[in-house]
Design a protein around this motif. Sequence first.
Motif, PDB file in Angstrom:
ATOM      1  N   VAL A   8      24.074  54.281  69.408  1.00 23.71           N
ATOM      2  CA  VAL A   8      24.781  55.533  69.708  1.00 23.71           C
ATOM      3  C   VAL A   8      23.847  56.490  70.445  1.00 23.71           C
TER       4      VAL A   8
ATOM      5  N   VAL B  87      30.159  60.477  65.670  1.00 21.75           N
ATOM      6  CA  VAL B  87      28.990  59.835  65.074  1.00 21.75           C
ATOM      7  C   VAL B  87      27.680  60.295  65.724  1.00 21.75           C
TER       8      VAL B  87
ATOM      9  N   ALA C  91      25.076  55.707  61.299  1.00 22.78           N
ATOM     10  CA  ALA C  91      25.316  55.014  62.571  1.00 22.78           C
ATOM     11  C   ALA C  91      24.022  54.711  63.316  1.00 22.78           C
TER      12      ALA C  91
ATOM     13  N   THR D 259      22.732  51.545  65.911  1.00 23.34           N
ATOM     14  CA  THR D 259      23.899  50.934  66.566  1.00 23.34           C
ATOM     15  C   THR D 259      24.009  51.349  68.034  1.00 23.34           C
TER      16      THR D 259
ATOM     17  N   ARG E 152      35.940  59.066  64.749  1.00 26.53           N
ATOM     18  CA  ARG E 152      34.952  59.862  64.004  1.00 26.53           C
ATOM     19  C   ARG E 152      33.760  60.180  64.903  1.00 26.53           C
TER      20      ARG E 152
ATOM     21  N   MET F 206      33.172  52.836  71.393  1.00 26.24           N
ATOM     22  CA  MET F 206      32.694  54.194  71.328  1.00 26.24           C
ATOM     23  C   MET F 206      32.952  54.893  72.650  1.00 26.24           C
ATOM     24  N   THR F 207      33.345  56.154  72.572  1.00 28.83           N
ATOM     25  CA  THR F 207      33.494  56.969  73.770  1.00 28.83           C
ATOM     26  C   THR F 207      32.609  58.206  73.630  1.00 28.83           C
TER      27      THR F 207
ATOM     28  N   ALA G 208      29.676  61.601  70.640  1.00 29.96           N
ATOM     29  CA  ALA G 208      29.976  60.167  70.626  1.00 29.96           C
ATOM     30  C   ALA G 208      30.990  59.959  69.514  1.00 29.96           C
ATOM     31  N   VAL G 209      32.086  59.295  69.856  1.00 26.33           N
ATOM     32  CA  VAL G 209      33.192  59.097  68.919  1.00 26.33           C
ATOM     33  C   VAL G 209      33.404  57.597  68.748  1.00 26.33           C
ATOM     34  N   ASP G 210      33.442  57.143  67.490  1.00 16.49           N
ATOM     35  CA  ASP G 210      33.619  55.717  67.246  1.00 16.49           C
ATOM     36  C   ASP G 210      35.085  55.304  67.391  1.00 16.49           C
ATOM     37  N   ALA G 211      35.368  54.036  67.190  1.00 14.39           N
ATOM     38  CA  ALA G 211      36.717  53.497  67.379  1.00 14.39           C
ATOM     39  C   ALA G 211      37.732  54.115  66.424  1.00 14.39           C
ATOM     40  N   ASP G 212      37.258  54.667  65.296  1.00 15.73           N
ATOM     41  CA  ASP G 212      38.152  55.318  64.336  1.00 15.73           C
ATOM     42  C   ASP G 212      38.350  56.799  64.627  1.00 15.73           C
TER      43      ASP G 212
END
Length: 156
Positions: free
Chosen positions: A105, A67, A100, A103, A65, A1-2, A59-63
């Motif tokens: 986030v 979240v 999410a 997790t 998206r 996550m970034t 917050a952006v997940d590995a895909d």
Amino acid sequence: MTIRRATTADMPRIDDLLFQVAEVHHRGRPDLFKGGAKKYTDDELAGILADDSRPVFVAVDADGRVVGYAFCVFQQHPNNHVLTDIKTLYIDDLCVDEQARGTHVGSALYRYVLDFARRSECHNVTLNVWSCNPGAQAFYEHMGLTPYRIGMEQIL
């Protein structure tokens, strides 16, 4: 996550998350919050995203998206007769996608906001939480926030 500053390309997902928050508030206080409401028009949201005094982080997940998000506002009270002129970063809204939650986030977003506030030489970070949202209140207390002001009402 970034975690990064939000852009206009993030607006569709931000709108989805804003709707989730609106529904939580509507379920908790239908006397105050409309169901199915959208908090901002597209123009208002684009204006907020372009305003450095109102930073929005996602917050952006590995895909790729989005979240979660944190809407923030710098606040100061220069030349106020009562309040000191400290610089505050107010968290106007923090949301994690329903799918999410749990997790971490929200924790990551909050810590990112804290670090941003420190880098921006803020004295403190503040937010409001509705009493009809005890899960959010418990999360914020777990993150180390303590009440500093309490709003009260009497419904007539």
